[in-house]
Design a protein around this motif. Structure first.
Motif, PDB file in Angstrom:
ATOM      1  N   VAL A 208       0.846  -1.191   0.000  1.00  0.00           N
ATOM      2  CA  VAL A 208       0.000   0.000   0.000  1.00  0.00           C
ATOM      3  C   VAL A 208       0.883   1.244   0.000  1.00  0.00           C
ATOM      4  O   VAL A 208       1.694   1.442   0.900  1.00  0.00           O
ATOM      5  CB  VAL A 208      -0.948   0.010   1.214  1.00  0.00           C
ATOM      6  N   THR A 209       0.715   2.069  -1.016  1.00  0.00           N
ATOM      7  CA  THR A 209       1.571   3.247  -1.170  1.00  0.00           C
ATOM      8  C   THR A 209       0.962   4.506  -0.566  1.00  0.00           C
ATOM      9  O   THR A 209       1.640   5.521  -0.458  1.00  0.00           O
ATOM     10  CB  THR A 209       1.858   3.501  -2.655  1.00  0.00           C
ATOM     11  N   GLY A 210      -0.301   4.445  -0.195  1.00  0.00           N
ATOM     12  CA  GLY A 210      -0.943   5.612   0.390  1.00  0.00           C
ATOM     13  C   GLY A 210      -2.428   5.368   0.574  1.00  0.00           C
ATOM     14  O   GLY A 210      -2.945   4.271   0.335  1.00  0.00           O
ATOM     15  N   ILE A 211      -3.117   6.408   1.012  1.00  0.00           N
ATOM     16  CA  ILE A 211      -4.566   6.366   1.240  1.00  0.00           C
ATOM     17  C   ILE A 211      -5.183   7.534   0.496  1.00  0.00           C
ATOM     18  O   ILE A 211      -4.701   8.674   0.598  1.00  0.00           O
ATOM     19  CB  ILE A 211      -4.904   6.440   2.743  1.00  0.00           C
ATOM     20  N   GLN A 212      -6.212   7.245  -0.267  1.00  0.00           N
ATOM     21  CA  GLN A 212      -6.784   8.302  -1.101  1.00  0.00           C
ATOM     22  C   GLN A 212      -7.402   9.417  -0.257  1.00  0.00           C
ATOM     23  O   GLN A 212      -7.839   9.203   0.869  1.00  0.00           O
ATOM     24  CB  GLN A 212      -7.826   7.723  -2.054  1.00  0.00           C
ATOM     25  N   GLY A 213      -7.396  10.620  -0.830  1.00  0.00           N
ATOM     26  CA  GLY A 213      -8.009  11.761  -0.173  1.00  0.00           C
ATOM     27  C   GLY A 213      -9.520  11.691  -0.259  1.00  0.00           C
ATOM     28  O   GLY A 213     -10.083  10.998  -1.116  1.00  0.00           O
ATOM     29  N   ARG A 290     -13.702  10.693  -3.452  1.00  0.00           N
ATOM     30  CA  ARG A 290     -12.374  10.197  -3.072  1.00  0.00           C
ATOM     31  C   ARG A 290     -11.486  10.014  -4.300  1.00  0.00           C
ATOM     32  O   ARG A 290     -11.949   9.588  -5.359  1.00  0.00           O
ATOM     33  CB  ARG A 290     -12.478   8.860  -2.319  1.00  0.00           C
ATOM     34  N   HIS A 291     -10.204  10.327  -4.106  1.00  0.00           N
ATOM     35  CA  HIS A 291      -9.207  10.120  -5.162  1.00  0.00           C
ATOM     36  C   HIS A 291      -7.832  10.272  -4.533  1.00  0.00           C
ATOM     37  O   HIS A 291      -7.654  11.033  -3.577  1.00  0.00           O
ATOM     38  CB  HIS A 291      -9.383  11.149  -6.289  1.00  0.00           C
ATOM     39  N   PRO A 292      -6.821   9.560  -5.057  1.00  0.00           N
ATOM     40  CA  PRO A 292      -5.476   9.677  -4.483  1.00  0.00           C
ATOM     41  C   PRO A 292      -4.704  10.918  -4.901  1.00  0.00           C
ATOM     42  O   PRO A 292      -3.586  11.132  -4.413  1.00  0.00           O
ATOM     43  CB  PRO A 292      -4.768   8.408  -4.988  1.00  0.00           C
ATOM     44  N   VAL A 293      -5.266  11.760  -5.791  1.00  0.00           N
ATOM     45  CA  VAL A 293      -4.559  12.955  -6.264  1.00  0.00           C
ATOM     46  C   VAL A 293      -5.373  14.197  -5.892  1.00  0.00           C
ATOM     47  O   VAL A 293      -6.545  14.312  -6.264  1.00  0.00           O
ATOM     48  CB  VAL A 293      -4.333  12.904  -7.790  1.00  0.00           C
ATOM     49  N   GLU A 294      -4.740  15.107  -5.190  1.00  0.00           N
ATOM     50  CA  GLU A 294      -5.442  16.307  -4.706  1.00  0.00           C
ATOM     51  C   GLU A 294      -5.977  17.153  -5.855  1.00  0.00           C
ATOM     52  O   GLU A 294      -7.076  17.709  -5.771  1.00  0.00           O
ATOM     53  CB  GLU A 294      -4.488  17.140  -3.839  1.00  0.00           C
ATOM     54  N   ALA A 295      -5.236  17.277  -6.955  1.00  0.00           N
ATOM     55  CA  ALA A 295      -5.685  18.097  -8.075  1.00  0.00           C
ATOM     56  C   ALA A 295      -6.973  17.557  -8.686  1.00  0.00           C
ATOM     57  O   ALA A 295      -7.825  18.332  -9.148  1.00  0.00           O
ATOM     58  CB  ALA A 295      -4.587  18.169  -9.139  1.00  0.00           C
TER      59      ALA A 295
END
Length: 409
Positions: A208-213, A290-295
């Motif tokens: 797991v590389t991260g958690i989506q925003g 939800r999405h892993p990229v803020e933009a």
């Protein structure tokens, strides 16, 4: 190298599931209830020896500490939570706790001392089903100022979190008090995926590389109530029909992006006055984005606001953001260690971003953090049918052992 005892791991996992276990295979063990405190007491009985000590902080987070050869170093930490939804499964959260416990027991069996102390964290109220918000324990650990805002939260029976917290501390008299926000060298959490990605792809392990925003919105459409039989369609200010069209337009917008990482959910839709023969004058609905990229979150929010304002017709509209959490990126160096341990296991694997929140999200704010997933049958969780193959649970624990051994050298 510590050798994970597969039989012991599964026995511990299934025994923990008996605390709050239901005939349908589900588990009802909400945060800081009597049954969860019993489970904590049982966990305390599973280790012995001078290398171990129990600790508890002001959020009732419980920690099992295994001494290292240099105990002045901040601990390497693993763990998760043992509280469940009102009806949950036998693995959500609990797997990360039992896997961490098994790693410590395996180190004992191999007579291995680590340089860094190891700690197993049992975080308080991760699910948020008894007290709100969720992840109280880990978020208070990462940001101690939050604790004061949590203490007045009450459950459905009016029990304040502060009272439940005090009862939990009293139930573990052998646990020494420790501070919130103390230094941690690294944190690695093992967890079931709670989704279908690993199973569908044939992978047994997920790095797991991260958690989506995530962003939550409440949209209010205000019209005018009127008689359903006497008011012509062309003069109505029908809040419900307007809201229904907006939900469809927002869904179309999300689908048109063709972004497999995007998640958009309308989870609540409420109409007033709620009479079969009266035109609705007010509708409120929610959006979970939800999405892993803020933009991408920024552009989707802008699109939602534009669609709502342009599509309100004769009604008025308001978009209110209820909550925002930026995407979490786990530490590259810790993820690399997980990657290497997964590769050495020989199990089929992939990298992925977590779609659900975890305590690791808050720990990433204070120390290098990563996660490891094992598959969930059918992607099902928060459900009595939640399950994972025992072999996958063992494989994940073996990788966790390798990762913790490397981090605590």
């Amino acid at each position: 190298m510590a050798c994970v005892d597969a039989e012991r791991l599964i026995r511990l996992q299934r025994t923990l599931a008996n605390f709050g276990g239901r005939p349908d295979g589900g588990v009802a063990r909400e945060a800081l209830t009597a049954v969860e405190l019993d489970a904590r007491r049982w966990l305390a009985q599973q280790v012995q020896g001078p290398q171990y000590s129990w600790h508890i902080d002001e959020a009732a987070n419980l920690f099992l500490r295994r001494a290292g050869t240099d105990n002045d170093l901040p601990p390497v930490m693993t763990g998760s939570h043992i509280d469940t939804q009102p009806v949950g499964g036998w693995l959500d959260g609990a797997y990360g706790v039992i896997a961490g416990l098994e790693v410590m027991l395996a180190l004992d069996s191999a007579d291995i001392r680590t340089r860094y102390p190891l700690e197993l964290a049992i975080w308080t109220n991760e699910e948020g089903s008894r007290f709100s918000p969720g992840a109280m324990g880990s978020s208070a650990f990462a940001n101690p100022e939050l604790l004061e805002t949590f203490l007045g939260s009450s459950d459905a029976k009016g029990v304040p979190f502060a009272a439940a917290r005090d009862a939990a501390v009293k139930a573990m008299p052998e646990a020494c008090p420790v501070a919130l926000g103390r230094p941690v060298s690294a944190y690695v959490e093992a967890h079931i995926e709670q989704g279908p990605v690993l199973e569908v792809s044939g992978c047994k392990l997920g790095v797991v590389t991260g958690i989506q925003g995530v962003r939550w919105f409440e949209i209010t459409i205000t019209g005018s109530s009127a008689h359903a039989g006497t008011t012509p369609l062309d003069v109505r200010r029908d809040a419900l029909m307007t809201a229904a069209r907006l939900v469809a337009h927002i869904g179309d917008m999300a689908e048109a992006l063709e972004d497999p990482a995007l998640r958009l959910t309308v989870g609540r839709f409420e109409a007033d006055p709620g009479s079969i023969n009266t035109i609705a004058d007010c509708v409120r609905f929610t959006i979970d984005l939800r999405h892993p990229v803020e933009a991408v979150l920024d552009s989707c929010e802008q699109a939602i606001r534009s669609l709502v304002m342009r599509g309100a017709d004769a009604c008025t509209a308001e978009v209110r953001r209820l909550m925002q959490r930026a995407p979490t990126e786990f530490a590259d160096d810790v993820v690399a260690i997980v990657d290497a341990a997964v590769a050495a296991s020989g199990e089929p694997s992939c990298r992925l971003v977590s779609g659900a929140f975890h305590d690791a999200m808050h720990m990433a704010d204070v120390c290098p953090t990563a996660m490891l997933f094992v598959p969930s049958h059918g992607g099902i969780s928060h459900n009595a049918a939640e399950d994972t193959d025992e072999a996958d649970l063992v494989a994940g624990t073996r990788v966790l052992a390798a990762v913790l051994a490397e981090l605590s050298r």
